[in-house]
Structure formats: structure tokens, C-alpha cells
Design a protein around this motif. Sequence first.
Motif, PDB file in Angstrom:
ATOM      1  N   ASP A  69      34.954 -82.664  -6.232  1.00  0.00           N
ATOM      2  CA  ASP A  69      35.953 -83.055  -5.235  1.00  0.00           C
ATOM      3  C   ASP A  69      35.302 -83.617  -3.974  1.00  0.00           C
ATOM      4  OD1 ASP A  69      37.845 -82.096  -7.028  1.00  0.00           O
ATOM      5  OD2 ASP A  69      38.255 -80.254  -5.891  1.00  0.00           O
ATOM      6  N   ALA A  70      34.149 -83.079  -3.584  1.00  0.00           N
ATOM      7  CA  ALA A  70      33.458 -83.547  -2.379  1.00  0.00           C
ATOM      8  C   ALA A  70      32.949 -84.976  -2.544  1.00  0.00           C
ATOM      9  CB  ALA A  70      32.304 -82.607  -2.040  1.00  0.00           C
ATOM     10  N   PHE A  71      32.495 -85.321  -3.750  1.00  0.00           N
ATOM     11  CA  PHE A  71      31.921 -86.641  -3.982  1.00  0.00           C
ATOM     12  C   PHE A  71      32.950 -87.682  -4.419  1.00  0.00           C
ATOM     13  CE2 PHE A  71      28.146 -84.044  -3.956  1.00  0.00           C
ATOM     14  CZ  PHE A  71      27.209 -84.859  -3.351  1.00  0.00           C
ATOM     15  N   ALA A  72      34.097 -87.263  -4.912  1.00  0.00           N
ATOM     16  CA  ALA A  72      35.120 -88.186  -5.416  1.00  0.00           C
ATOM     17  C   ALA A  72      35.564 -89.225  -4.387  1.00  0.00           C
ATOM     18  CB  ALA A  72      36.318 -87.408  -5.951  1.00  0.00           C
ATOM     19  N   PRO A  73      35.767 -88.869  -3.104  1.00  0.00           N
ATOM     20  CA  PRO A  73      36.181 -89.900  -2.135  1.00  0.00           C
ATOM     21  C   PRO A  73      35.148 -91.012  -1.948  1.00  0.00           C
ATOM     22  CG  PRO A  73      36.606 -87.704  -1.249  1.00  0.00           C
ATOM     23  CD  PRO A  73      35.797 -87.534  -2.504  1.00  0.00           C
ATOM     24  N   LEU A  74      33.918 -90.762  -2.362  1.00  0.00           N
ATOM     25  CA  LEU A  74      32.855 -91.776  -2.264  1.00  0.00           C
ATOM     26  C   LEU A  74      32.752 -92.609  -3.543  1.00  0.00           C
ATOM     27  CD1 LEU A  74      30.131 -89.593  -0.515  1.00  0.00           C
ATOM     28  CD2 LEU A  74      31.754 -91.193   0.538  1.00  0.00           C
ATOM     29  N   GLY A  75      33.682 -92.368  -4.478  1.00  0.00           N
ATOM     30  CA  GLY A  75      33.679 -93.111  -5.733  1.00  0.00           C
ATOM     31  C   GLY A  75      32.647 -92.634  -6.727  1.00  0.00           C
ATOM     32  N   VAL A  76      32.154 -91.412  -6.544  1.00  0.00           N
ATOM     33  CA  VAL A  76      31.129 -90.850  -7.429  1.00  0.00           C
ATOM     34  C   VAL A  76      31.796 -89.931  -8.440  1.00  0.00           C
ATOM     35  CG1 VAL A  76      29.055 -89.425  -7.552  1.00  0.00           C
ATOM     36  CG2 VAL A  76      29.357 -91.035  -5.661  1.00  0.00           C
ATOM     37  N   ALA A  77      31.558 -90.186  -9.714  1.00  0.00           N
ATOM     38  CA  ALA A  77      32.097 -89.362 -10.788  1.00  0.00           C
ATOM     39  C   ALA A  77      31.018 -88.416 -11.291  1.00  0.00           C
ATOM     40  CB  ALA A  77      32.590 -90.246 -11.930  1.00  0.00           C
ATOM     41  N   GLY A  78      31.433 -87.403 -12.002  1.00  0.00           N
ATOM     42  CA  GLY A  78      30.475 -86.461 -12.552  1.00  0.00           C
ATOM     43  C   GLY A  78      31.133 -85.499 -13.495  1.00  0.00           C
ATOM     44  N   GLU A  79      30.333 -84.529 -13.915  1.00  0.00           N
ATOM     45  CA  GLU A  79      30.816 -83.541 -14.877  1.00  0.00           C
ATOM     46  C   GLU A  79      30.048 -82.246 -14.679  1.00  0.00           C
ATOM     47  OE1 GLU A  79      31.277 -83.118 -19.733  1.00  0.00           O
ATOM     48  OE2 GLU A  79      30.324 -84.887 -18.882  1.00  0.00           O
ATOM     49  N   GLY A  80      30.769 -81.129 -14.754  1.00  0.00           N
ATOM     50  CA  GLY A  80      30.138 -79.818 -14.679  1.00  0.00           C
ATOM     51  C   GLY A  80      29.622 -79.402 -16.041  1.00  0.00           C
ATOM     52  N   PHE A  81      28.495 -78.700 -16.063  1.00  0.00           N
ATOM     53  CA  PHE A  81      27.842 -78.324 -17.324  1.00  0.00           C
ATOM     54  C   PHE A  81      28.463 -77.086 -17.949  1.00  0.00           C
ATOM     55  CE2 PHE A  81      24.408 -76.289 -19.789  1.00  0.00           C
ATOM     56  CZ  PHE A  81      24.106 -77.321 -20.652  1.00  0.00           C
ATOM     57  N   SER A  82      28.316 -75.940 -17.286  1.00  0.00           N
ATOM     58  CA  SER A  82      28.864 -74.691 -17.808  1.00  0.00           C
ATOM     59  C   SER A  82      28.917 -73.682 -16.678  1.00  0.00           C
ATOM     60  CB  SER A  82      27.997 -74.135 -18.945  1.00  0.00           C
ATOM     61  OG  SER A  82      26.784 -73.613 -18.422  1.00  0.00           O
ATOM     62  N   GLN A  83      29.667 -72.630 -16.887  1.00  0.00           N
ATOM     63  CA  GLN A  83      29.732 -71.570 -15.881  1.00  0.00           C
ATOM     64  C   GLN A  83      28.401 -70.836 -15.775  1.00  0.00           C
ATOM     65  OE1 GLN A  83      31.778 -71.126 -13.566  1.00  0.00           O
ATOM     66  NE2 GLN A  83      33.337 -72.531 -14.276  1.00  0.00           N
ATOM     67  N   ALA A  84      27.663 -70.781 -16.867  1.00  0.00           N
ATOM     68  CA  ALA A  84      26.380 -70.067 -16.853  1.00  0.00           C
ATOM     69  C   ALA A  84      25.337 -70.799 -16.007  1.00  0.00           C
ATOM     70  CB  ALA A  84      25.872 -69.885 -18.282  1.00  0.00           C
ATOM     71  N   LEU A  85      25.266 -72.140 -16.136  1.00  0.00           N
ATOM     72  CA  LEU A  85      24.255 -72.904 -15.408  1.00  0.00           C
ATOM     73  C   LEU A  85      24.781 -73.542 -14.129  1.00  0.00           C
ATOM     74  CD1 LEU A  85      22.252 -74.632 -18.266  1.00  0.00           C
ATOM     75  CD2 LEU A  85      21.667 -72.595 -16.966  1.00  0.00           C
ATOM     76  N   ARG A  86      26.066 -73.805 -14.065  1.00  0.00           N
ATOM     77  CA  ARG A  86      26.712 -74.361 -12.868  1.00  0.00           C
ATOM     78  C   ARG A  86      26.021 -75.610 -12.327  1.00  0.00           C
ATOM     79  NH1 ARG A  86      30.427 -70.387 -10.796  1.00  0.00           N
ATOM     80  NH2 ARG A  86      29.983 -68.381 -11.715  1.00  0.00           N
ATOM     81  N   ILE A  87      25.741 -76.542 -13.189  1.00  0.00           N
ATOM     82  CA  ILE A  87      25.137 -77.816 -12.781  1.00  0.00           C
ATOM     83  C   ILE A  87      26.201 -78.900 -12.848  1.00  0.00           C
ATOM     84  CG2 ILE A  87      23.437 -79.580 -13.345  1.00  0.00           C
ATOM     85  CD1 ILE A  87      21.800 -77.407 -14.691  1.00  0.00           C
ATOM     86  N   VAL A  88      26.217 -79.755 -11.847  1.00  0.00           N
ATOM     87  CA  VAL A  88      27.075 -80.932 -11.858  1.00  0.00           C
ATOM     88  C   VAL A  88      26.163 -82.156 -11.920  1.00  0.00           C
ATOM     89  CG1 VAL A  88      28.772 -82.271 -10.573  1.00  0.00           C
ATOM     90  CG2 VAL A  88      28.878 -79.771 -10.534  1.00  0.00           C
ATOM     91  N   ALA A  89      26.364 -82.973 -12.936  1.00  0.00           N
ATOM     92  CA  ALA A  89      25.613 -84.226 -13.059  1.00  0.00           C
ATOM     93  C   ALA A  89      26.488 -85.333 -12.482  1.00  0.00           C
ATOM     94  CB  ALA A  89      25.293 -84.505 -14.521  1.00  0.00           C
TER      95      ALA A  89
END
Length: 155
Positions: free
Chosen positions: A96-116
Motif C-alpha cells: 500500500d505504501a508503494f502503490a501510489p508511486l506506481g510500484v507493484a509487488g507481491e508478498g512471499f509468505s507469513q513465515a518470511l514476510r518478504i515483499v518483492a
Amino acid sequence: MGLTKIRFHLEVDEDGWPPAESEGLWAEPLGDGRFRVDNTPWFVRGISAEDTVKAAPGADGVLWFMETLERSGHQTIRVIPRTDGPLNGDQQLVLDAFAPLGVAGEGFSQALRIVALDIDRDADLAAVKKLCIDGEADGRWHYEEGSVTSEWLAI
């Protein structure tokens, strides 16, 4: 033609990171062993969405990355929301923080909590980099540059 999976070898450090010895990325076959990467890597360094790579089957029959042929101009940043910070480890709040800048991404898992994050070649790099730095400074997340351009580094 449909997408195919290409495996990338990963170097695991003494702390056991990343938590795998290889990562598979989806790619579009272009012919002659060339492929266009179709997703954002979680752990592979130096590769971003839409890069053109060369791959070939290994002895195991798996399609393995050999070299990068052409960079797309996309960039990859990985963000780990801090569980002890104001985001409480919430990956969606990073997106949500990066979306207004036109940046998309995806979260990995609850265990690792990485957003690419996939930063398109037309993004406002200065604004994206400032958000990365500010978010780390105020305790929202840690970030790392997975694959960035010279323009990013010059900011």
C-alpha cells in the motif's frame, strides 16, 4: 506459447540465507534458448521482470539460467516489514505504501514476510528510493536492492 519455469542457482550464506539453493522464475520462451522473465524474483540477484535471459536444460532435465542477455529497465527491491515496527510485519501495508508511486509487488509468505517490488522503468526512482530509505529509518522495514540500474545508484 505458454510460460515455463527457469531455475536460478542461489548462493546461501553462512547464516543460511536465502532459505533455498535455487529459485524458479516464470518466463516466456522466445526461441533459441532465450526467455523473457515474467515475474519478480524473491531471492535471485541481478534479475528483474522482463529481462531477457538464456537458459538450457541441465543433466536433471530442469531448465537452468545461463546468462542475462538484455536488461529490461525494471528493477527489483525486496522489503521486509519489521514485526517490531509500526507495520507489525504486515506485507500488505508495504504494498500500500508503494502503490501510489506506481510500484507493484507481491508478498512471499507469513513465515518470511518478504515483499518483492517490481519498479517499472517509468517510475519516479527518486521518490521510490526516498520511501525505501525513509521506511528503513523510521523502523517500518528493512530493504535490499535485488537488481537496480545505474540511475537508481546515482540518486
